[in-house]
Each structure stands twice: as C-alpha cells, then as structure tokens.
Design an enzyme around this catalytic site. Structure first.
Site, mmCIF file in Angstrom:
data_model
loop_
_atom_site.group_PDB
_atom_site.id
_atom_site.type_symbol
_atom_site.label_atom_id
_atom_site.label_comp_id
_atom_site.label_asym_id
_atom_site.label_seq_id
_atom_site.Cartn_x
_atom_site.Cartn_y
_atom_site.Cartn_z
ATOM 1 N N ASP A 93 0.894 -1.135 0.007
ATOM 2 C CA ASP A 93 0.110 0.067 -0.138
ATOM 3 C C ASP A 93 0.898 1.322 0.261
ATOM 4 O O ASP A 93 2.107 1.211 0.263
ATOM 5 C CB ASP A 93 -0.780 -0.094 1.217
ATOM 6 C CG ASP A 93 -1.615 1.191 1.409
ATOM 7 O OD1 ASP A 93 -2.362 1.855 0.605
ATOM 8 O OD2 ASP A 93 -1.619 1.896 2.532
ATOM 9 N N ASP B 155 -1.975 -0.822 5.837
ATOM 10 C CA ASP B 155 -2.235 -0.313 7.261
ATOM 11 C C ASP B 155 -3.682 0.165 7.238
ATOM 12 O O ASP B 155 -4.175 0.348 8.586
ATOM 13 C CB ASP B 155 -1.412 0.877 7.390
ATOM 14 C CG ASP B 155 -1.834 1.964 6.663
ATOM 15 O OD1 ASP B 155 -2.089 2.100 5.622
ATOM 16 O OD2 ASP B 155 -1.804 3.153 7.316
#
Length: 631
Positions: A336, A521
């Site tokens: 990410d 996250d």
C-alpha cells in the site's frame, strides 16, 4: 517427547519473569538421574557389592523415567501410543535381561534430551513473551476533582485521566493531554531512543516516562492495549502448529504402532527359529529405541518457534507457525502507499480556490470541518493545517466516509464533500483533493507525503530475496503513485484503486501462481489482505481491522524488518528440512545396523538420543540475533 508451551494469556498483561533452567522439573529430575547413574557406575568400577550398583541404577530409572512413563500411560489410556512410554519400556526390557547399565544409560540420555527440549521451549517462550513483564500493575488515576488514587491497571477504562510522574511506567494506552516528556518505548516499538511526547501524542502501557510529568487520557481499555494485543498474538503463535508438524503428528501414531508390531516380530520370529531369549530381546529392545521418531517429532516446531521469538524481539509479531511457513514461500510483495511506504502524515502545501465564492481560508475551514470526524491521514492533515493557520473548525453533522472516495458532511447550511481529484490536477507527486460545496467544485487542496527513509533499501532487498518486482497498489492518483514509485525503485505501479480493485489485483496475481505478501495499514487494505497468501500490517499506523486481518504485525513500522523477516522464514524452512533429513538418516542407519548386523544397545541409545539433541540445538540457532540480520 515434546514439551508444551503454556499459551494461556491472562485478561491483562501479567508478570511473566524469566526463570532459570533449574526451575524446570525436567532439568532437576534429569540431573538426579544422571547423578544416580554416575554413582552406580562408580560403585561397579570400585568393585562394591552388586546390589549397590543395581539399587543406584534402579533409582536412576525411577528419577528419570517416572514422569515420561506416567505421561505415556495417561496417553495410552486415551488410546494414544506415546514414544515416551516406548523408551521407558525399552529400558525396563533391558534391565529384565540383565542389561541394567544399558537401560539406565538410556534413561539418563532420554531424560537429558527431554530436559534440553524443555529448556529450549522455555527459552523460546520467554523470548517471545518477555515484553509482558514491563506492564505496571497499578496506575495513578485522577478523579473529576483532580484527586489522585492508585488503582489496578486492569480496571482502567476509556476516558480515565492518568498522572504519570518522571521515571514511572505508563499504566495504559492513551493520548497526552498535558505536559511534555521523553518516553522510552523500546519494548513496544523497538525504537532505540526515547520519543518526545507532547499534547496530542499517543503513549503506550508499559513504556517508561522520562523527566517530565504527563497527564494522559486513556483511549483503550486495559484488555485492548497494544501490549495486551501482543500477548494475544503470542498466544496464537504458540498454540498453532505448522503443516509440517501436523503431518508428522498424524503419521507418528501409525508409525509407532507399526514400530511396536515390528519389535514384537523381531522378538518372536528369532525365538521361533531357535534363538535364545536374551539375544532376541536385546535386539528387539535396541530396534524399538533406534526406530522411535523422537528426533522427527522435534525437527519442526523448535526452529519455527525460535524464529517467531527472534522476530518478536526485533519488532515483528508473527501470529502462528503456519504464517511463518507461508512467509517462507512468498514470491511477490505488494505495498500500500499511504502509511505503509510513506509516513502516512501528509502536509498541506497549497490551497487553490476555483471561483470567487470562497477565499483560500474559507475553503480550508470548510474542508477541515468536513474532515474533522475522519481518521484518514489526508483528513487529519487538512484539519491540522486549518488549526495551524488559526482557522475555526466548525462542527459537522451527517458525516459519511466512503473508503477510497472521500467524505461528505453538513457544515452549517452547506453540504461539503472532500474527495479524490482528477489525475490531471496537481503537480507530479502531489495528492490533490477536490472540495465541493453543495455539489459544486469550490477548490483544490494539495497535500504531499514523504516515503519512509528505509523504503528504498527494503524494496531493493525484497526484490533480491524474491527475485520478482514489488508492486505498489494504491488508491492515490497515478501522479503521486508514480512519484513515490520512482523514489523507492518500484516498477509495477497500480494507482487509483478502490478496495475491491486491490482485492482483484491480488487475486489475479495469485490465480497465475504467485504467492503474494501484501503490506498495508488501512481499512481499505483489509479485503486484499484477507485474500493475500500472507498479510503484514503496520502496527503503529495500522487500523484495528488491518491489525486483526494481518498474519504478522510490524510493531515499530520499520520496513527494513520485511526483508529480514522473509530471510528468517526461509532460513527456518531450510533448518526444518535439514532436521528432517538428519533425523531420518539416523533412524535408517541405526535400524539397518540393528537388523543386518549387531548394534550394541549403548551405541543405539547414544545415536538415537544424540540425533534428538542435535536437531533440537540446530533449531535453537534461530534464536540468535545473527539469524535475524542475515539475508
């Protein structure tokens, strides 16, 4: 012949202190058995009465054999054939034909092997769970009138105000509301230097306050602190069994039954052919000893648990032995962007009004009001910028956040939307967001985020380990994604993705045979993390959903831990394979020797138990710090 790990986790961080090897009953009984065996041997060498050496040897049997024998009988009652019982039976059989010295030697080596295994298991458990010892049992809480009271840390709840004086341990996870200090949080995050804390900063239970005084508002209940969640992860890791271990245990019962049948046949057939009882029984007892799968059983879990312990000491919590096996087989890595490859703390750099209806300050104030309830890093950056500029952040109602798209809220009489801008808006590497007021574009806010300092090195090392190019999967615009990819050395960039797009990208990759490790996250990463071969979450910035979904957690958000983790997992797999080869080789050689030749019982005992000790110690090498740093 496996020692279990106590995986029970109390409702709050408990006081788990490291104990010495002598506190383990297996070590004490093994030491006693060894001493009695030595005295018996000395009595025999000194020419003392035979009954004395026999008595000492039999006492050795009792000291070293009662515990595994009792455990074996209990297992037999449950229709499980335990190899411990077979070893004790072999020793008794040796004594029955006059080989009491050889039987006592078997008991000593067998008890010593079990003691070493218990020490290894305890050392691994202590290494993984040692962080729990830092949690304080009490905390100083302030009531509504400011009066201090000492309470058990276990009863702290969200909203309680704590007084933390210099040098004290912080009793709960919370936000600093008053004061400034430095806090040593190495046990939680792995940071070598104390972290500066001021109002608005987060602190963790078990960390040590420096020279200042802090007032902290608890924002997690005691059972949900970072350290308590670590304890839960440790429990899962200790309780789980790797697929290799499960396969061995599945085969072990059938193997043991077959081994007993072969032992009986090896005793009966020679007797039917005219062999004498003593030699037939001695060969059968030797066969039962050398064919026992003790070393095979011990080949798998010690290396894996030692690796989990080592990773835990370096800021990575691996949830299970199964996860460690998966990490060893990762072929591709996907990242990410915000909060993972970057710090996740973007800063507002420009405000551009699109018409004369709003000034830059008015536009920023409206956007901050709409974003104030949001937990997204971009929203927090907009709110922080407005407050730094002295602007009023008005209350918002009817707040709605859509992952991957933005937020919508009513501010006064206006409906304000803050969301992703067209990819052509903004400069390369910036993240532009459009502010719409009552459905009409009113302006563009431009924010920037910076890559983590260790990102470049981590990406390069992961590429070298896997032999494939890491991927960037982000919902950000292509320009910002390309800028970050150029800065970190990533070639495969996929931008503008919604959560379902990330999920599709991971599934498509894995359908082609890849084993993807996804590092993320946020809430929008959770679906893709659940579908990935293995998922890793950033512990400090990660959302609760991402932490729950992930298979492993990097507690200090240090990306350099990723390549070290993959390298350690691959090394653990190699050690397991080597252990299985060593154990099988010893069994084959010793069994063949006993069947086609004459294998002395003491040599068979030494070979069998020696192989068990060898694979156990080989696995424990993964506890060393050097095993973490090698890649």
């Amino acid at each position: 012949m496996t020692a279990g790990i106590d995986t029970r986790i109390p409702s709050r961080p408990a006081r788990l202190r490291r104990s010495s090897a002598w506190s383990l009953p297996e070590v004490r009984w093994a030491a006693l058995a060894t001493g009695l065996f030595g005295l018996g041997a000395l009595a025999a060498l000194a020419g003392g009465p035979s009954w004395l050496s026999w008595a000492l040897y039999l006492a050795c049997y009792a000291a070293g054999g009662w515990e595994p024998g009792l455990a074996g009988l209990k297992a037999l009652r449950d229709k499980v054939l335990d190899v411990d019982l077979l070893m004790v039976a072999a020793a008794i059989g040796a004594a029955g034909i006059g080989q009491v010295f050889d039987g006592a030697l078997l008991i000593v080596i067998f008890a010593t092997s079990g003691a070493l295994e218990a020490v290894a298991t305890k050392r691994t458990e202590d290494s993984v769970r040692g962080l729990l010892d830092v949690a304080p049992e009490t905390a100083v809480r302030l009531d509504e009138s400011g009066v201090e009271e000492v309470v058990a840390a276990a009863v702290l709840d969200v909203g309680d105000i704590l007084m933390i004086r210099p040098g004290e341990r912080i009793g709960g996870d919370g936000i600093v509301i008053d004061g400034a200090s430095e806090v040593d949080q190495a046990h939680i995050t792995g940071e070598p230097l104390p972290a500066d804390k001021k109002p608005g900063e987060e602190v963790f239970a078990g960390t040590v306050n420096g020279t200042g005084t802090l007032r902290v508002r608890v924002h997690r209940p005691a059972a949900d602190t970072v350290i308590a969640r670590m304890a839960a992860l440790v429990a899962e890791a200790s309780a789980s069994k790797a697929k290799t271990q499960l396969f061995i245990e599945k085969v072990e019962q059938r193997y043991s039954v077959g081994m007993v049948a072969a032992t009986v046949a090896l005793l009966v057939i020679p007797l039917l052919l005219g062999d004498d009882l003593r030699s037939a029984l001695l060969r059968a007892m030797t066969f039962m000893i050398v064919a026992s799968p003790c070393a095979l059983v011990l080949s798998t879990m010690p290396p894996l648990l030692a690796s989990i312990a080592n990773a835990g000491r370096h800021g990575v919590l691996v949830k299970s032995a199964v996860v460690l096996e998966k990490l060893a087989t990762v072929t591709h890595v996907a990242f990410d962007k915000t909060g993972t490859l970057t710090h996740g703390a973007p800063r507002l750099t420009r405000v551009d009004s699109l018409n004369d209806g709003f000034s830059d300050d008015e536009l920023l104030s409206l956007a901050a009001a709409a974003e104030n309830p949001s937990e997204h890093p971009l929203g927090r950056a907009i709110v922080a910028a407005a407050r730094q500029n002295g602007l009023t952040v008005r209350p918002a109602i009817e707040f709605v956040a859509t992952p991957g798209q933005g937020v919508r809220a009513r501010v006064g009489a206006d409906v304000v939307e803050v969301g992703a801008a067209d990819a052509t808006v903004g400069e390369l590497g910036d993240t532009p967001v459009v502010v719409r007021v009552n459905g009409v574009p009113a302006g563009v806010l431009t924010l920037t985020d910076h890559p983590r300092a260790e990102a470049v090195g981590a990406v390069a090392r992961l590429r070298a380990i896997t032999g494939t190019e890491p991927m960037l999967l982000t919902g950000d615009n292509p320009r910002a994604a390309t800028r970050l990819a150029d800065d970190t050395g990533i070639v495969d960039v996929r931008a503008g993705l919604l959560p379902e797009d990330k999920l599709t990208a991971v599934r498509d990759h894995q359908d082609s045979g890849a084993r993807v490790m996804l590092v993320g996250d946020g809430i929008n990463d959770a679906p893709a993390m659940a579908a990935a071969h293995v998922a890793v979450a950033m512990g400090r910035s990660g959302s609760d959903l991402a932490l729950e979904t992930a298979d492993a957690v990097i507690t200090r958000d240090d990306l350099s831990a990723l390549p070290a983790l993959l390298a350690l997992a691959r090394r653990a797999r190699r050690v397991v394979a080597a252990n299985l080869v060593i154990a099988a080789m010893f069994i084959v050689v010793l069994v063949t020797w006993d069947l086609v030749g004459h294998l002395p019982l003491p040599l068979g005992v030494a070979g069998h138990e020696g192989s068990t000790i060898l694979v156990g110690l080989n696995g424990l090498r993964l506890l060393r710090s050097r095993a973490w740093s090698r890649t």
